[in-house]
Scaffold this active site. Structure first.
Site, PDB file in Angstrom:
ATOM      1  NE  ARG A 141      16.729 -29.401   2.246  1.00  0.00           N
ATOM      2  CZ  ARG A 141      17.897 -30.657   2.153  1.00  0.00           C
ATOM      3  NH1 ARG A 141      19.215 -30.022   2.034  1.00  0.00           N
ATOM      4  NH2 ARG A 141      17.284 -31.559   2.339  1.00  0.00           N
ATOM      5  CB  SER A 167       8.316 -31.446  -0.371  1.00  0.00           C
ATOM      6  OG  SER A 167       9.214 -30.616  -0.276  1.00  0.00           O
ATOM      7  CE  LYS A 169      15.517 -32.738  -0.166  1.00  0.00           C
ATOM      8  NZ  LYS A 169      13.779 -32.293   0.220  1.00  0.00           N
TER       9      LYS A 169
END
Length: 214
Positions: free
Chosen positions: A45, A114, A143
């Site tokens: 990521r 997700s 996040k």
């Protein structure tokens, strides 16, 4: 390509990279240490890398994961995953649509999605998702936009689908025991691995706690 029949077991300790924690270390060094400590799945990521840089990172990590026999996916960037021959992608609700990722990558690729609601979970499974990333367990600086789900919400999502569910968001050595009652199949970890001074040791400890919990 990773054999998806072994996917559920591979999702137990899911390492999600974050370059913010690298310091003087390289991403490859950190991932190699995580694999040595027992990470069973790796997601690259890197939302800030240019396409060429992301492809270079992905190719390097893919080679490490292949050597370790661990599946490797790229966050959102389907074209990058295709270019380097990654095992698949993980997409969020605001990323590439699951249907498009599946169409581009084919039936053998891993596509994770997700989800924070039963509706999102069912839609992802119907669109061809192989697993769900669900959370958070607790609030996280990684996040901050992600919400925290109640145990009841976790269990409802897990009960609504037939694909594996991985908990993500605030997952660390202290919170993994909370997963015992959430009907999840694995734990996705970011800073508890990549912010550690001893990544291999931290990963090994997380693996031990997961084995005791799930």
């Amino acid at each position: 390509m990773f054999d998806k029949r072994n996917l559920k077991q591979a999702l137990r300790l899911y390492a999600v990279t974050d370059n913010a924690w690298l310091g003087e270390r390289t991403l490859a060094q950190c991932v190699e240490e995580a694999l040595a400590g027992g990470a069973t799945f790796v997601q690259l990521r890197d939302k800030h890398a240019a396409p060429d840089a992301l492809a270079a990172e992905a190719a390097e990590l893919l080679a490490l994961c292949r050597d370790a026999g661990v599946p490797f996916v790229v966050n959102d960037e389907v074209e990058c995953a295709l270019a380097v021959g990654a095992d698949g992608v993980h997409v969020g609700q605001d990323d590439t649509a699951c249907e498009r990722a599946r169409a581009l990558l084919g039936p053998d690729a891993i596509v994770g999605v997700s989800a924070q609601t039963v509706e999102q979970a069912r839609a992802a499974e119907a669109a061809g998702a192989d697993y769900l990333g669900v959370g958070g367990v607790r609030g996280t600086a990684t996040k901050p936009e992600a919400g925290v789900l109640t145990p009841e919400e976790f269990r409802a999502i897990a009960a609504a689908v037939d694909i594996p569910v991985v908990a993500i968001g605030g997952v660390n050595a202290e919170t993994i025991p909370l997963l015992a009652d959430l009907d999840v199949d694995g734990a996705a970890v970011v800073s508890a691995i990549f912010a550690a001074d001893d990544i291999e040791g931290a990963t090994r400890e997380l693996s031990r706690i997961i084995d005791e919990t799930l």
